[in-house]
Scaffold this motif. Structure first.
Motif, mmCIF file in Angstrom:
data_model
loop_
_atom_site.group_PDB
_atom_site.id
_atom_site.type_symbol
_atom_site.label_atom_id
_atom_site.label_comp_id
_atom_site.label_asym_id
_atom_site.label_seq_id
_atom_site.Cartn_x
_atom_site.Cartn_y
_atom_site.Cartn_z
ATOM 1 N N GLY A 267 0.830 -1.190 0.000
ATOM 2 C CA GLY A 267 0.000 0.000 0.000
ATOM 3 C C GLY A 267 0.865 1.240 0.000
ATOM 4 N N VAL A 268 0.394 2.317 -0.621
ATOM 5 C CA VAL A 268 1.163 3.561 -0.678
ATOM 6 C C VAL A 268 0.205 4.746 -0.650
ATOM 7 C CG1 VAL A 268 1.227 3.524 -3.211
ATOM 8 C CG2 VAL A 268 2.934 4.842 -1.955
ATOM 9 N N SER A 269 0.602 5.804 0.050
ATOM 10 C CA SER A 269 -0.248 6.995 0.134
ATOM 11 C C SER A 269 0.518 8.292 -0.103
ATOM 12 C CB SER A 269 -0.940 7.054 1.499
ATOM 13 O OG SER A 269 0.011 7.085 2.540
ATOM 14 N N ARG A 270 1.851 8.199 -0.297
ATOM 15 C CA ARG A 270 2.673 9.395 -0.542
ATOM 16 C C ARG A 270 3.516 9.197 -1.797
ATOM 17 N NH1 ARG A 270 3.047 12.311 4.383
ATOM 18 N NH2 ARG A 270 2.468 11.052 6.207
ATOM 19 N N GLU A 271 3.634 10.247 -2.597
ATOM 20 C CA GLU A 271 4.507 10.167 -3.770
ATOM 21 C C GLU A 271 5.958 9.922 -3.371
ATOM 22 O OE1 GLU A 271 3.786 12.401 -7.523
ATOM 23 O OE2 GLU A 271 2.751 13.805 -6.177
ATOM 24 N N ALA A 272 6.366 10.481 -2.238
ATOM 25 C CA ALA A 272 7.751 10.321 -1.791
ATOM 26 C C ALA A 272 8.092 8.877 -1.451
ATOM 27 C CB ALA A 272 8.014 11.223 -0.580
ATOM 28 N N ASP A 273 7.072 8.064 -1.201
ATOM 29 C CA ASP A 273 7.301 6.671 -0.808
ATOM 30 C C ASP A 273 7.184 5.696 -1.969
ATOM 31 O OD1 ASP A 273 7.542 7.556 1.809
ATOM 32 O OD2 ASP A 273 5.439 7.147 2.299
ATOM 33 N N VAL A 274 6.861 6.187 -3.158
ATOM 34 C CA VAL A 274 6.539 5.295 -4.272
ATOM 35 C C VAL A 274 7.689 4.362 -4.631
ATOM 36 C CG1 VAL A 274 6.042 5.198 -6.745
ATOM 37 C CG2 VAL A 274 4.700 6.695 -5.262
ATOM 38 N N VAL A 275 8.894 4.899 -4.811
ATOM 39 C CA VAL A 275 10.022 4.047 -5.217
ATOM 40 C C VAL A 275 10.291 2.981 -4.167
ATOM 41 C CG1 VAL A 275 12.469 3.983 -5.795
ATOM 42 C CG2 VAL A 275 11.061 5.860 -6.613
ATOM 43 N N ASN A 276 10.296 3.379 -2.890
ATOM 44 C CA ASN A 276 10.509 2.404 -1.817
ATOM 45 C C ASN A 276 9.468 1.296 -1.866
ATOM 46 O OD1 ASN A 276 12.748 3.615 -0.646
ATOM 47 N ND2 ASN A 276 11.528 4.935 0.647
ATOM 48 N N LYS A 277 8.213 1.669 -2.065
ATOM 49 C CA LYS A 277 7.129 0.698 -2.063
ATOM 50 C C LYS A 277 7.180 -0.220 -3.284
ATOM 51 C CE LYS A 277 4.984 1.579 1.775
ATOM 52 N NZ LYS A 277 4.796 0.512 2.804
ATOM 53 N N VAL A 278 7.557 0.320 -4.427
ATOM 54 C CA VAL A 278 7.680 -0.512 -5.624
ATOM 55 C C VAL A 278 8.803 -1.527 -5.446
ATOM 56 C CG1 VAL A 278 8.314 -0.507 -8.066
ATOM 57 C CG2 VAL A 278 6.657 1.157 -7.211
ATOM 58 N N VAL A 279 9.922 -1.084 -4.879
ATOM 59 C CA VAL A 279 11.028 -2.001 -4.606
ATOM 60 C C VAL A 279 10.592 -3.080 -3.612
ATOM 61 C CG1 VAL A 279 13.339 -2.210 -3.605
ATOM 62 C CG2 VAL A 279 12.797 -0.292 -5.111
ATOM 63 N N GLU A 280 9.873 -2.672 -2.576
ATOM 64 C CA GLU A 280 9.358 -3.629 -1.598
ATOM 65 C C GLU A 280 8.466 -4.666 -2.275
ATOM 66 O OE1 GLU A 280 6.187 -3.654 2.135
ATOM 67 O OE2 GLU A 280 7.312 -1.808 1.714
ATOM 68 N N LEU A 281 7.635 -4.223 -3.194
ATOM 69 C CA LEU A 281 6.750 -5.130 -3.924
ATOM 70 C C LEU A 281 7.549 -6.115 -4.763
ATOM 71 C CD1 LEU A 281 3.768 -5.793 -4.738
ATOM 72 C CD2 LEU A 281 4.119 -4.230 -6.672
ATOM 73 N N PHE A 282 8.552 -5.619 -5.490
ATOM 74 C CA PHE A 282 9.386 -6.487 -6.316
ATOM 75 C C PHE A 282 10.079 -7.546 -5.466
ATOM 76 C CE2 PHE A 282 10.313 -3.618 -10.248
ATOM 77 C CZ PHE A 282 8.954 -3.500 -10.453
ATOM 78 N N GLU A 283 10.586 -7.116 -4.313
ATOM 79 C CA GLU A 283 11.295 -8.042 -3.435
ATOM 80 C C GLU A 283 10.358 -9.101 -2.860
ATOM 81 O OE1 GLU A 283 14.685 -8.322 -2.775
ATOM 82 O OE2 GLU A 283 14.662 -7.039 -4.543
ATOM 83 N N LYS A 284 9.158 -8.702 -2.497
ATOM 84 C CA LYS A 284 8.178 -9.671 -2.009
ATOM 85 C C LYS A 284 7.900 -10.723 -3.079
ATOM 86 C CE LYS A 284 5.392 -7.048 1.340
ATOM 87 N NZ LYS A 284 4.027 -6.514 1.622
ATOM 88 N N HIS A 285 7.711 -10.248 -4.288
ATOM 89 C CA HIS A 285 7.419 -11.150 -5.401
ATOM 90 C C HIS A 285 8.580 -12.104 -5.647
ATOM 91 C CE1 HIS A 285 5.906 -12.515 -9.265
ATOM 92 N NE2 HIS A 285 7.066 -12.224 -9.799
ATOM 93 N N LYS A 286 9.780 -11.578 -5.641
ATOM 94 C CA LYS A 286 10.960 -12.405 -5.905
ATOM 95 C C LYS A 286 11.145 -13.452 -4.812
ATOM 96 C CE LYS A 286 15.045 -10.567 -5.447
ATOM 97 N NZ LYS A 286 16.253 -9.758 -5.727
ATOM 98 N N ASN A 287 10.976 -13.067 -3.559
ATOM 99 C CA ASN A 287 11.182 -13.994 -2.451
ATOM 100 C C ASN A 287 10.113 -15.079 -2.405
ATOM 101 O OD1 ASN A 287 13.449 -12.612 -1.596
ATOM 102 N ND2 ASN A 287 12.290 -11.274 -0.217
ATOM 103 N N GLU A 288 8.897 -14.751 -2.803
ATOM 104 C CA GLU A 288 7.827 -15.748 -2.812
ATOM 105 C C GLU A 288 8.051 -16.800 -3.861
ATOM 106 O OE1 GLU A 288 4.147 -13.724 -3.263
ATOM 107 O OE2 GLU A 288 4.031 -13.084 -1.175
ATOM 108 N N ARG A 289 8.840 -16.475 -4.886
ATOM 109 C CA ARG A 289 9.072 -17.428 -5.972
ATOM 110 C C ARG A 289 10.319 -18.273 -5.750
ATOM 111 N NH1 ARG A 289 4.723 -16.002 -6.484
ATOM 112 N NH2 ARG A 289 3.504 -15.676 -8.375
ATOM 113 N N MET A 290 11.017 -18.080 -4.637
ATOM 114 C CA MET A 290 12.248 -18.853 -4.374
ATOM 115 C C MET A 290 11.916 -20.277 -3.938
ATOM 116 S SD MET A 290 14.834 -16.194 -2.543
ATOM 117 C CE MET A 290 15.656 -14.940 -3.504
#
Length: 290
Positions: A267-290
């Motif tokens: 979830g995201v509610s600030r533009e300043a947090d977007v990159v952090n949140k997208v990276v967090e999402l990518f990492e979650k996805h990658k780790n779930e596929r290990m």
């Protein structure tokens, strides 16, 4: 479209990657898309979260360091960006920012990253005229076109419900894809178990929730009535607690579906947090596929 927008996104991503000293963002997010194939790429030192199946024991014994093998995915990915829209995105996020601005920033950031990686990607959203669906392409012109088209749809009041859009994808797009869904609380509430099951049979799915403002708070604007809510309603403690509990129930239901079908979500509610949140999402996805 303001063409400084892409420069701002690129600057945010570059700033983030410069702050990192680990291998989390190897090759500026390239490692997120690494898949298992027979094409050996290189070796790097083991970091927490890596799969032990990738450890190269022979090389590790020679160097005295634990090294893992990395492989290059056999082909580039097809990325589908499904973006919710309509009047509801003219409201605010939980942080008091415009939902449309945050949603557009999320789309721009993900599009920039997959474009930089060389993947083909397409936008699917809806407007008053119906679905707006681009071709699967890559390149700067396509990137600008995707952002411009979503920006236009965000300004319109009419849109198709998210579940109808996902049904359309399930029934009509047969290629294997990585699907990013940008939506909000109302969109998540419309997701059905059977629909997500069908969607994830051949596709990987990730969800970004643009977090809605609470209905109880300070100077909340009613989009339907075109007026601000009355003060005595905004600060009622019982109403606020009821709203908090309702949101928890909604989120719990959505997370149960996501867990069942290995769908990553942030979830995201600030533009300043977007990159952090997208990276967090990518990492979650990658780790779930290990």
């Amino acid at each position: 479209m303001d063409y400084d927008y892409l420069a701002k996104i690129k600057a945010s991503i570059s700033l983030f990657t410069r702050k990192k000293t680990s291998n989390i963002l190897d090759g500026e997010f390239g490692s997120v898309y690494r898949g298992r194939s027979f094409d050996f790429d290189d070796l790097r030192e083991y970091v927490y979260g890596d799969s032990v199946k990738d450890i190269d024991w022979k090389s590790s014994s020679k160097t005295g360091r634990v090294l893992i093998r990395r492989y290059i995915a056999e082909k580039k990915h097809n990325i589908l960006l499904i973006c919710d829209s309509g009047k509801k995105f003219q409201g605010d996020t939980a942080a008091g920012e415009r939902k449309s601005d945050v949603a557009l920033n999320v789309l721009g950031t993900i599009s920039y990253l997959v474009n930089d990686h060389g993947d083909d990607y397409a936008l699917l959203t809806s407007s008053q005229e119906g679905y707006d669906f681009t071709f699967f392409r890559s390149g700067k012109t396509h990137l600008e076109n995707v952002i411009l088209r979503y920006e236009k749809c965000l300004k319109e009041e009419e849109s198709k419900p998210l579940d109808e859009t996902l049904e359309y994808v399930s029934e009509n797009i047969r290629r294997k894809m990585i699907i990013f869904v940008i939506t909000d609380m109302e969109g998540e509430a419309r997701l059905k178990d059977n629909l997500m099951k069908r969607l994830t049979v051949r596709n990987d799915v990730m969800v970004i929730n643009i977090e809605d403002a609470y209905l109880t708070g300070n100077r909340l604007f009613d989009l339907d009535q075109g007026t601000y809510e009355r003060q005595y309603m905004l600060h009622d403690k019982k109403l606020h607690e009821a709203e908090v509990q309702d949101r928890k129930r909604r989120e719990k239901r959505a997370l149960e579906i996501y867990k069942r079908y290995m769908i990553s979500r942030v979830g995201v509610s600030r533009e300043a947090d977007v990159v952090n949140k997208v990276v967090e999402l990518f990492e979650k996805h990658k780790n779930e596929r290990m």
